[in-house]
Write an enzyme that holds these catalytic residues in place. Structure first.
Site, short mmCIF file in Angstrom:
data_model
loop_
_atom_site.label_atom_id
_atom_site.label_comp_id
_atom_site.label_asym_id
_atom_site.label_seq_id
_atom_site.Cartn_x
_atom_site.Cartn_y
_atom_site.Cartn_z
N GLU A 264 0.86 -1.04 0.00
CA GLU A 264 -0.18 0.03 -0.04
C GLU A 264 0.87 1.13 -0.10
O GLU A 264 1.56 1.66 1.00
CB GLU A 264 -0.98 -0.11 1.46
CG GLU A 264 -2.19 0.76 1.18
CD GLU A 264 -2.01 2.03 1.53
OE1 GLU A 264 -1.61 3.01 0.66
OE2 GLU A 264 -2.30 2.39 2.69
N CYS A 298 -1.85 8.93 2.70
CA CYS A 298 -1.63 8.51 1.36
C CYS A 298 -2.68 8.82 0.47
O CYS A 298 -2.62 8.90 -0.68
CB CYS A 298 -0.97 7.02 1.46
SG CYS A 298 -2.34 6.12 2.12
O1 LIG Z 1 -1.02 6.74 4.51
C1 LIG Z 1 -2.11 6.04 4.32
C2 LIG Z 1 -2.88 5.49 5.62
C3 LIG Z 1 -4.34 5.15 5.25
C4 LIG Z 1 -5.23 5.70 6.05
C5 LIG Z 1 -6.71 5.23 5.77
O2 LIG Z 1 -6.98 4.09 5.84
O3 LIG Z 1 -7.59 6.07 5.35
#
Ligand SMILES: O=CCCCC(=O)O
Length: 491
Positions: A264, A298
């Protein structure tokens, strides 16, 4: 003020939740490399000294996980679900303490931290339920005497590497499906935020998760631990949330052992406002989406595209709303913007703003460090953003909202897709055929339509292109921790 670990303990309803040792094979373990400092980003004070494990100790944790895994996999889904449910309950019972620990080490405002704990716990609850639903398949045989059955089995030991921006939820989103599937799990939290991970170990222990099934390995040496995870044959699954740059390194390292990888990775989310949008709703959505966690997410909007007919009005409304929001210590009442994680994060925001200004951008709000000093930064809005600016290709990961102007649908879709990333995207529009066409045309794993918040345990989260591999959350999320076995029987 949080000057020492004792101060942090004094804020907790249950001070015994604040553990600084690693959790391996059901034991609390000191680091062979001593300890390293965990600091509070708001002031830079040391709040804890955490076990700094050696690579050999991490290999030991993997061995413990391997030893525990088969027995855990032999439990019924319902049995695994029962202890996972207890773990979830304990997280929710201690939600406020977990939030305080999270804010102390990461900086996000307490309300957001407490919200993250509920979000994190939701993955444990959801996958506890899914543990009972790992179904196989019967396929009509290809010959008269053949019977074909497909069963699903846990992949084995799963190892995770998670970031500092969601110190709780990024672990539970991986550990939940792994444990539900019958895998054993070794978690390496970000060096900046180990306390939120360790407390999950404390609660897992209290919930009765068997020794070795969940292990928390803390270390200041990210690359050594990454190598051990990738090179240790007992690890059959690596799950990572972090930058695309590090994801590429891990994928290369994991190639030799051909382990299953979920990645991810980075995003560069477009947020599009069409001229038929409900502008007030779009402003609220942009605020939630751009400034959640101070832009350090992200899926945060990185490029805000506004159609020319509503551009000035949108910019004025956004500015008016954001200027009422306060910057401050995450534990102080009313704080909306906490500190950034560290000096490097501040430098990146400064670099993007300076570049935008040099290329003709107009700062209509913020633009500089906050008077509070340290890593506090003013929320910033720049109009006149253009595609030659750094921010159009690189994720700022901070409170900088650049507003790009566009004329028509085709133009904005081309601009939105002009990136190597493909994690989240958002748009606001009312016209139904536009909604369908744009949602289909955006090359992203996630599309938010008339909403700035898309994260939930019930939906598949993940990206396309260089934003990653695999999906987390939803009933799809458990598949990454399972192997299919096809049994062909002659009768
Ligand atoms: O930076 C990524 C974290 C993901 C947060 C989320 O699940 O919205």
């Amino acid at each position: 003020m949080l000057d020492t670990v004792t101060d942090l303990k004094s804020l907790l309803n249950d001070p015994s939740l604040l553990e600084t040792r690693a959790y391996i094979g059901g034991q609390w373990v000191e680091g062979d490399n001593g300890t390293y400092d965990v600091t509070n980003p708001a002031r830079g004070d040391v709040i804890a000294q955490v076990a700094d494990l050696s690579r050999a100790q991490v290999a030991g944790a993997i061995a413990q996980a391997e030893a525990a895994q088969k027995e855990w996999a032999s439990w019924t889904g319902k049995e695994r679900a029962a202890v996972l449910r207890k773990w979830f309950n304990l997280m929710m019972e201690n939600q406020n303490d977990l939030g305080i620990i999270l804010t102390a080490e990461m900086g996000k405002p307490l309300a957001e931290a407490v919200g993250e704990v509920a979000y994190g716990a939701s993955f444990i609850e959801f996958f506890a339920e899914e543990a009972k639903r790992i179904y196989g398949e019967t396929i009509p045989g290809h010959q008269r005497d053949k019977r074909i059955t497909v069963i699903k089995q846990p992949i084995g030991v799963a190892a995770s590497i998670t970031p500092w921006n969601f110190p709780n939820a990024m672990i539970t989103r991986k550990a939940g499906p792994a444990l539900a599937a019958g895998c054993a799990f070794v978690a390496r939290p970000a060096a900046e935020t180990p306390l939120s991970a360790i407390v999950l170990g404390v609660l897992a222990d209290r919930a009765g998760i068997p020794a070795g099934v969940l292990n928390i390995v803390t270390s200041s040496r990210a690359s050594e631990i990454g190598k051990e995870f990738c090179e240790n044959d007992a690890v059959r699954k690596l799950t990572f949330t972090g930058s695309t740059e590090v994801g590429r390194i891990l994928l290369r390292q994991a190639a030799d052992s051909v382990m299953k990888c979920s990645m991810e990775l980075g995003g560069n989310a477009p947020f599009i406002v069409f001229d038929d949008a409900d502008l007030d709703a779009a402003v609220e959505g942009a605020i939630m989406c751009k400034f959640r966690n101070n832009g350090q997410t992200c899926v945060c909007a990185n490029r805000i595209y506004v159609q020319s007919g509503v551009y000035d009005e949108f910019a004025a409304k956004l500015k008016a709303r954001v200027e009422t929001m306060s910057v401050g210590d995450g534990l102080a009442d009313g704080t909306i913007f906490g500190p950034l994680i560290n000096g490097e994060a501040v430098e990146k925001v400064q670099e993007h703003i300076a570049d935008a200004k040099a290329k003709g951008g107009n700062v209509i709000l913020g633009g500089a460090s906050s008077d509070l000093g340290g890593t506090f930064f003013q929320p910033t809005i720049v109009t006149g953003a253009t595609k030659d600016m750094l921010v159009s290709v690189d994720e700022t990961f901070g409170p900088f909202a650049p507003l790009f102007k566009f004329e028509d649908e085709d133009e904005v879709i081309a601009m939105a897709n002009d990136t190597i990333f493909g994690l989240a995207s958002y748009f606001y529009a009312k016209d139904l055929s536009r909604v369908y066409k744009v949602a289909e045309a955006l090359e992203y794993g996630i599309v938010g339509v008339n909403t700035g918040i898309i994260s939930t345990e019930v939906a598949p989260f993940g990206g396309v292109k260089q934003s990653g591999l695999g999906r987390e959350g939803s009933h799809h999320g458990i598949e990454d921790y399972l192997e299919m076995k096809y049994i062909c029987m002659s009768v």
